[in-house]
Motif scaffolding. Structure first.
Motif, mmCIF file in Angstrom:
data_model
loop_
_atom_site.group_PDB
_atom_site.id
_atom_site.type_symbol
_atom_site.label_atom_id
_atom_site.label_comp_id
_atom_site.label_asym_id
_atom_site.label_seq_id
_atom_site.Cartn_x
_atom_site.Cartn_y
_atom_site.Cartn_z
ATOM 1 N N ALA A 1 42.834 19.286 105.069
ATOM 2 C CA ALA A 1 42.422 19.306 103.668
ATOM 3 C C ALA A 1 41.122 18.547 103.455
ATOM 4 N N GLU A 2 40.938 17.433 104.173
ATOM 5 C CA GLU A 2 39.704 16.672 104.019
ATOM 6 C C GLU A 2 38.507 17.428 104.585
ATOM 7 N N VAL A 3 38.698 18.149 105.670
ATOM 8 C CA VAL A 3 37.610 18.970 106.205
ATOM 9 C C VAL A 3 37.250 20.075 105.221
ATOM 10 N N GLU A 4 38.261 20.647 104.588
ATOM 11 C CA GLU A 4 38.024 21.747 103.659
ATOM 12 C C GLU A 4 37.278 21.310 102.405
ATOM 13 N N VAL A 5 37.215 19.995 102.139
ATOM 14 C CA VAL A 5 36.472 19.495 100.981
ATOM 15 C C VAL A 5 34.982 19.793 101.119
ATOM 16 N N PHE A 6 34.487 19.976 102.345
ATOM 17 C CA PHE A 6 33.075 20.319 102.517
ATOM 18 C C PHE A 6 32.728 21.648 101.842
ATOM 19 N N ALA A 7 33.685 22.530 101.700
ATOM 20 C CA ALA A 7 33.458 23.792 100.998
ATOM 21 C C ALA A 7 33.394 23.494 99.504
ATOM 22 N N ASP A 8 32.226 23.680 98.902
ATOM 23 C CA ASP A 8 32.005 23.233 97.534
ATOM 24 C C ASP A 8 31.925 24.361 96.515
ATOM 25 N N GLY A 9 32.428 25.514 96.851
ATOM 26 C CA GLY A 9 32.346 26.648 95.939
ATOM 27 C C GLY A 9 31.294 27.636 96.407
ATOM 28 N N GLN A 10 30.056 27.168 96.568
ATOM 29 C CA GLN A 10 29.003 28.015 97.112
ATOM 30 C C GLN A 10 28.946 27.937 98.633
ATOM 31 N N LEU A 11 29.361 26.796 99.171
ATOM 32 C CA LEU A 11 29.408 26.629 100.623
ATOM 33 C C LEU A 11 30.801 27.017 101.098
ATOM 34 N N GLY A 12 30.891 28.123 101.811
ATOM 35 C CA GLY A 12 32.185 28.651 102.202
ATOM 36 C C GLY A 12 32.519 28.359 103.655
ATOM 37 N N MET A 13 33.807 28.265 103.950
ATOM 38 C CA MET A 13 34.263 28.005 105.313
ATOM 39 C C MET A 13 34.185 29.290 106.127
#
Length: 203
Positions: free
Chosen positions: A161-173
């Motif tokens: 979950a903490e890694v997924e925080v890097f995805a900010d809406g425009q920045l996708g995984m």
């Protein structure tokens, strides 16, 4: 803490535990799998330390900036690579220059977030994500921790979950994988847009 550890190392003490002494093998492996070539695009290394990762990206043809919170680390990197074209700077991930936002075609973050107290993880991840240019890529390396498991840091390895925080809406995984027998995260994120990276993708 970071400055004290680098200063101690420069005075003859132990090296910081996160210093690999060479480009991170997980970065090198990823770059080779992508046939990565900078082509003059801009790259940024977060928490660059002594500069091995920044020098690696510069050798691949990126116009590279490396920053670290510790002035001693930056001074040591400049001394270690006196002819380097890397722009080494002292900066705080929680207070980065505004002109860096949306600027870099490749941003590389390795172990910086997990060295910070957990209450700072979200803000730091969002600050790093904001650096990626349209069409650009963020590559994140971190050691793993299971959800709801407790750890006394530093460091504080990251949950999924903490890694997924890097995805900010425009920045996708784009890709999130557990590597090194499940002990490391490697996350590749991308920002939509029409920047130069979308014309010469990393994967």
């Amino acid at each position: 803490m970071f400055e004290a550890m680098y200063a101690g190392a420069e005075a003859g003490g132990a090296k910081p535990p996160w210093d690999y002494g060479a480009p991170r093998p997980q970065l090198v492996e990823w770059a080779e799998s992508q046939n990565l070539a900078g082509g003059g695009r801009e790259a940024l290394v977060v928490g660059c330390g002594y500069g091995a990762d920044a020098e690696f990206l510069a050798q691949l043809g990126f116009r590279t900036t490396g920053f670290d919170f510790a002035p001693t680390a930056i001074a040591a990197a400049r001394d270690k690579y006196p002819a380097s074209e890397v722009n080494y700077l002292v900066a705080d991930v929680l207070d980065l220059p505004r002109e860096w936002q949306g600027r870099f075609d490749l941003v590389f973050e390795s172990l910086t977030l997990q060295s910070m107290p957990p209450e700072q993880h979200t803000a730091a991840a969002q600050a790093i994500a904001a650096l990626v240019a349209p069409g650009g890529t963020l590559l994140v390396l971190a050691t793993t921790r299971e959800e709801r498991s407790e750890v006394k840091g530093p460091p504080w390895p990251l949950t999924r979950a903490e890694v997924e925080v890097f995805a900010d809406g425009q920045l996708g995984m784009r890709r999130l994988e557990r590597i090194e027998r499940g002990t490391w995260w490697r996350a590749e994120l991308s920002r939509g847009g029409t920047g130069s990276t979308s014309q010469v993708p990393f994967s």
